[in-house]
Scaffold this motif. Structure first.
Motif, PDB file in Angstrom:
ATOM      1  N   SER A  35      18.739   6.540   8.141  1.00 22.20           N
ATOM      2  CA  SER A  35      18.350   5.249   7.583  1.00 22.20           C
ATOM      3  C   SER A  35      17.520   4.438   8.581  1.00 22.20           C
ATOM      4  CB  SER A  35      19.594   4.452   7.175  1.00 22.20           C
ATOM      5  OG  SER A  35      20.265   5.085   6.112  1.00 22.20           O
ATOM      6  N   VAL A  36      17.827   4.585   9.869  1.00 20.63           N
ATOM      7  CA  VAL A  36      17.081   3.847  10.900  1.00 20.63           C
ATOM      8  C   VAL A  36      15.609   4.264  10.892  1.00 20.63           C
ATOM      9  CG1 VAL A  36      16.822   3.454  13.370  1.00 20.63           C
ATOM     10  CG2 VAL A  36      19.099   3.516  12.352  1.00 20.63           C
ATOM     11  N   THR A  37      15.357   5.560  10.931  1.00 17.95           N
ATOM     12  CA  THR A  37      13.978   6.052  10.986  1.00 17.95           C
ATOM     13  C   THR A  37      13.199   5.653   9.747  1.00 17.95           C
ATOM     14  OG1 THR A  37      14.691   7.943  12.314  1.00 17.95           O
ATOM     15  CG2 THR A  37      12.560   8.115  11.208  1.00 17.95           C
ATOM     16  N   ILE A  38      13.783   5.870   8.579  1.00 15.66           N
ATOM     17  CA  ILE A  38      13.091   5.565   7.329  1.00 15.66           C
ATOM     18  C   ILE A  38      12.782   4.076   7.224  1.00 15.66           C
ATOM     19  CG2 ILE A  38      13.374   5.506   4.816  1.00 15.66           C
ATOM     20  CD1 ILE A  38      14.904   8.092   5.009  1.00 15.66           C
ATOM     21  N   SER A  39      13.748   3.248   7.584  1.00 15.64           N
ATOM     22  CA  SER A  39      13.557   1.804   7.428  1.00 15.64           C
ATOM     23  C   SER A  39      12.470   1.272   8.360  1.00 15.64           C
ATOM     24  CB  SER A  39      14.871   1.065   7.681  1.00 15.64           C
ATOM     25  OG  SER A  39      15.322   1.271   9.009  1.00 15.64           O
ATOM     26  N   LEU A  40      12.436   1.746   9.607  1.00 14.04           N
ATOM     27  CA  LEU A  40      11.439   1.236  10.550  1.00 14.04           C
ATOM     28  C   LEU A  40      10.027   1.709  10.196  1.00 14.04           C
ATOM     29  CD1 LEU A  40      13.350   1.518  13.944  1.00 14.04           C
ATOM     30  CD2 LEU A  40      12.980  -0.510  12.522  1.00 14.04           C
ATOM     31  N   ILE A  41       9.902   2.955   9.769  1.00 12.36           N
ATOM     32  CA  ILE A  41       8.581   3.436   9.332  1.00 12.36           C
ATOM     33  C   ILE A  41       8.098   2.612   8.143  1.00 12.36           C
ATOM     34  CG2 ILE A  41       7.355   5.365   8.268  1.00 12.36           C
ATOM     35  CD1 ILE A  41       9.082   7.256   9.938  1.00 12.36           C
ATOM     36  N   GLY A  42       8.978   2.372   7.201  1.00 19.36           N
ATOM     37  CA  GLY A  42       8.607   1.584   6.030  1.00 19.36           C
ATOM     38  C   GLY A  42       8.201   0.169   6.380  1.00 19.36           C
ATOM     39  N   ALA A  43       8.930  -0.455   7.301  1.00 21.31           N
ATOM     40  CA  ALA A  43       8.608  -1.831   7.691  1.00 21.31           C
ATOM     41  C   ALA A  43       7.215  -1.925   8.313  1.00 21.31           C
ATOM     42  CB  ALA A  43       9.665  -2.358   8.663  1.00 21.31           C
ATOM     43  N   VAL A  44       6.877  -0.967   9.166  1.00 20.89           N
ATOM     44  CA  VAL A  44       5.554  -0.972   9.800  1.00 20.89           C
ATOM     45  C   VAL A  44       4.454  -0.792   8.755  1.00 20.89           C
ATOM     46  CG1 VAL A  44       4.049   0.277  11.396  1.00 20.89           C
ATOM     47  CG2 VAL A  44       6.416  -0.210  12.038  1.00 20.89           C
ATOM     48  N   LEU A  45       4.642   0.135   7.827  1.00 23.46           N
ATOM     49  CA  LEU A  45       3.638   0.349   6.781  1.00 23.46           C
ATOM     50  C   LEU A  45       3.421  -0.902   5.947  1.00 23.46           C
ATOM     51  CD1 LEU A  45       4.533   3.927   5.439  1.00 23.46           C
ATOM     52  CD2 LEU A  45       2.581   3.271   6.850  1.00 23.46           C
ATOM     53  N   ALA A  46       4.510  -1.549   5.543  1.00 29.49           N
ATOM     54  CA  ALA A  46       4.390  -2.751   4.711  1.00 29.49           C
ATOM     55  C   ALA A  46       3.688  -3.882   5.467  1.00 29.49           C
ATOM     56  CB  ALA A  46       5.771  -3.198   4.238  1.00 29.49           C
ATOM     57  N   ALA A  47       4.043  -4.067   6.736  1.00 26.11           N
ATOM     58  CA  ALA A  47       3.433  -5.131   7.524  1.00 26.11           C
ATOM     59  C   ALA A  47       1.930  -4.901   7.702  1.00 26.11           C
ATOM     60  CB  ALA A  47       4.127  -5.238   8.881  1.00 26.11           C
ATOM     61  N   LEU A  48       1.545  -3.672   8.032  1.00 29.13           N
ATOM     62  CA  LEU A  48       0.123  -3.368   8.214  1.00 29.13           C
ATOM     63  C   LEU A  48      -0.656  -3.586   6.926  1.00 29.13           C
ATOM     64  CD1 LEU A  48       0.294  -0.142  10.429  1.00 29.13           C
ATOM     65  CD2 LEU A  48      -0.378  -2.449  11.138  1.00 29.13           C
ATOM     66  N   ALA A  49      -0.071  -3.191   5.798  1.00 30.49           N
ATOM     67  CA  ALA A  49      -0.765  -3.333   4.520  1.00 30.49           C
ATOM     68  C   ALA A  49      -0.998  -4.799   4.166  1.00 30.49           C
ATOM     69  CB  ALA A  49       0.034  -2.649   3.412  1.00 30.49           C
ATOM     70  N   HIS A  50       0.004  -5.650   4.368  1.00 34.90           N
ATOM     71  CA  HIS A  50      -0.155  -7.071   4.044  1.00 34.90           C
ATOM     72  C   HIS A  50      -1.147  -7.752   4.984  1.00 34.90           C
ATOM     73  CE1 HIS A  50       2.534  -7.723   0.703  1.00 34.90           C
ATOM     74  NE2 HIS A  50       3.448  -6.983   1.284  1.00 34.90           N
ATOM     75  N   ALA A  51      -1.150  -7.344   6.242  1.00 39.50           N
ATOM     76  CA  ALA A  51      -2.136  -7.909   7.159  1.00 39.50           C
ATOM     77  C   ALA A  51      -3.543  -7.515   6.723  1.00 39.50           C
ATOM     78  CB  ALA A  51      -1.857  -7.425   8.578  1.00 39.50           C
ATOM     79  N   ALA A  52      -3.716  -6.283   6.272  1.00 43.46           N
ATOM     80  CA  ALA A  52      -5.034  -5.824   5.841  1.00 43.46           C
ATOM     81  C   ALA A  52      -5.508  -6.556   4.589  1.00 43.46           C
ATOM     82  CB  ALA A  52      -4.997  -4.315   5.576  1.00 43.46           C
ATOM     83  N   MET A  53      -4.589  -6.895   3.684  1.00 44.86           N
ATOM     84  CA  MET A  53      -4.980  -7.608   2.463  1.00 44.86           C
ATOM     85  C   MET A  53      -5.633  -8.952   2.768  1.00 44.86           C
ATOM     86  SD  MET A  53      -1.768  -6.991  -0.120  1.00 44.86           S
ATOM     87  CE  MET A  53      -0.817  -5.470   0.024  1.00 44.86           C
ATOM     88  N   PHE A  54      -5.196  -9.563   3.862  1.00 47.28           N
ATOM     89  CA  PHE A  54      -5.768 -10.853   4.247  1.00 47.28           C
ATOM     90  C   PHE A  54      -7.199 -10.695   4.757  1.00 47.28           C
ATOM     91  CE2 PHE A  54      -6.383 -14.079   7.647  1.00 47.28           C
ATOM     92  CZ  PHE A  54      -6.338 -15.224   6.854  1.00 47.28           C
ATOM     93  N   LEU A  55      -7.535  -9.516   5.291  1.00 41.08           N
ATOM     94  CA  LEU A  55      -8.820  -9.320   5.961  1.00 41.08           C
ATOM     95  C   LEU A  55      -9.875  -8.645   5.102  1.00 41.08           C
ATOM     96  CD1 LEU A  55      -7.397  -8.065   9.386  1.00 41.08           C
ATOM     97  CD2 LEU A  55      -8.192 -10.380   8.834  1.00 41.08           C
TER      98      LEU A  55
END
Length: 400
Positions: A77-97
């Protein structure tokens, strides 16, 4: 770590990890009204196109969970959750740009959805083997709601400073700030007698999935345009944000009730109360004609929605302690929510918010006559088996 102590009590660290993971996983759907509003105001999208954006983000969340559900118990659960969090954060930052064109927006929406799906799967499997899954899910949801309330308070401030699209970098930043809490997910004990491999295709689990999905389709269609309902009523944007934040906080009440009644009130009557209450809230929201009516609809929606949500997850954990059914159910529920978003957009463009309210009302109740008896029969059979061996802890043993 002593396995028996894990079984007999659910640690604060586990509940905190579930809370953070659940909060991140639901940011996409909980903030969808703000994302839809930002895209309509900041990028000039129509309601229908904004609904398609919601379909891609939440649809990707759902599909990733459905694909993972048969094998999710094999991963940390640790590995899956952290990978997912990074993907979501990068995607939302990109939407702004990125520029205001649909293909890049939809690609980022899909990437964010996959990230949310991974985090959501980690939250479900992390709590599925708890001593009292209902309580862990419910208390985890309380923390998640508080997290989302903070997010909803931050988004208007970010929009003032960064413009109409400010919601997206705000979401990205908050995900990265809280993600380390998910390091506290613990390893799950292995099952001495694991659920049958075909548990995902049993009649009762299919009935549960149908109820869960229909429930989400109509409520998702309505909730995605909650902010637009307030705008049509000429409610000040800051007051709309306050009402939405307060309504999310009211979800704490629903989750606390679910935590308290877990194991005390028969599950079927408890679920019927949640379904009927959510149906009523949909009508109140869809037909709101004043600020008070809008607030009442939104507040009752979140109380009953979070109450029922915990019961759905807890019921899935009763049928499958490895979390596969909960992950599949969460994925189907999010997929239905995603389908509901463009349906809601079409209804808004060509119909009325009242029609959206009726869709939500019907989706909560239409499956009860067929599906609820099947689930009730399976729960009675499970209760009979537990009466023969009442100690739930005997289901587990240390992993080799």
């Amino acid at each position: 770590m002593n396995i028996s102590s894990i079984r007999k009590s659910d640690s604060i660290a586990l509940i905190a990890a579930v809370a953070v993971a659940s909060g991140i996983a639901h940011l996409g759907t909980s903030t969808m009204p703000f994302q839809v509003g930002a895209l309509m105001d900041g990028r000039g999208l129509s309601a229908s196109m904004a609904g398609v954006f919601g379909l891609f983000e939440i649809g990707a969340l759902a599909i990733s969970m459905i694909v993972l559900s048969p094998i999710i118990h094999r991963f940390s659960s640790v590995t899956i959750s952290l990978i997912g969090a990074v993907l979501a954060a990068l995607a939302h930052a990109a939407m702004f740009l990125i520029p205001a064109t649909m293909p890049p927006l939809l690609a980022c929406a899909a990437l964010a959805g996959i990230g949310y799906g991974l985090v959501f799967a980690a939250a479900i499997t992390g709590a599925a083997t708890a001593h009292n899954p209902d309580r862990v899910y419910a208390l985890g949801n309380v923390g998640a709601i508080l997290f989302i309330v903070v997010m909803m308070m931050i988004i208007p401030l970010a929009s003032v400073r960064l413009g109409a699209m400010g919601a997206f970098p705000a979401i990205a930043a908050l995900i990265l700030v809280v993600a380390p809490a998910m390091l506290r997910f613990r390893s799950k004990p292995a099952l001495l007698a694991p659920p049958p491999a075909r548990v995902l295709s049993q009649p009762a689990t299919i009935a549960l999935l149908i109820m869960w999905s229909c429930y989400s389709l109509g409520t998702g269609a309505l909730w995605s345009f909650a902010e637009r309902i307030g705008t049509k009523l000429a409610i000040h944007p800051e007051l709309i944000a306050t009402i939405l934040s307060a309504s999310t906080a009211c979800g704490v009440l629903g989750s606390l009730v679910a935590a308290v009644i877990g194991g005390w009130i028969p599950r079927i009557p408890a679920m019927l109360i949640g379904l009927a209450g959510t149906a009523l809230s949909c009508v109140l929201m869809g037909y709101a004609d004043s600020t008070i009516g809008f607030a009442l609809g939104v507040l009752t929606y979140w109380i009953f929605y979070m109450y029922q949500y915990a019961l759905f997850l807890g019921t899935a954990a009763m049928f499958d302690s490895e979390g596969r059914l909960g992950t599949l159910g969460g994925g189907c529920e999010r997929l239905a929510f995603a389908v509901g978003a463009p349906i809601g957009g079409l209804i808004v463009d060509h119909g009325s918010f009242g029609a959206l309210g009726l869709l939500g009302f019907a989706s909560c109740l239409v499956t009860i006559p067929i599906c609820m008896p099947i689930v009730a029969r399976a729960l009675r059979q499970r209760a009979d088996r537990l009466n023969e061996s009442p100690d739930r802890s005997t289901e587990y043993a240390p992993a080799p």
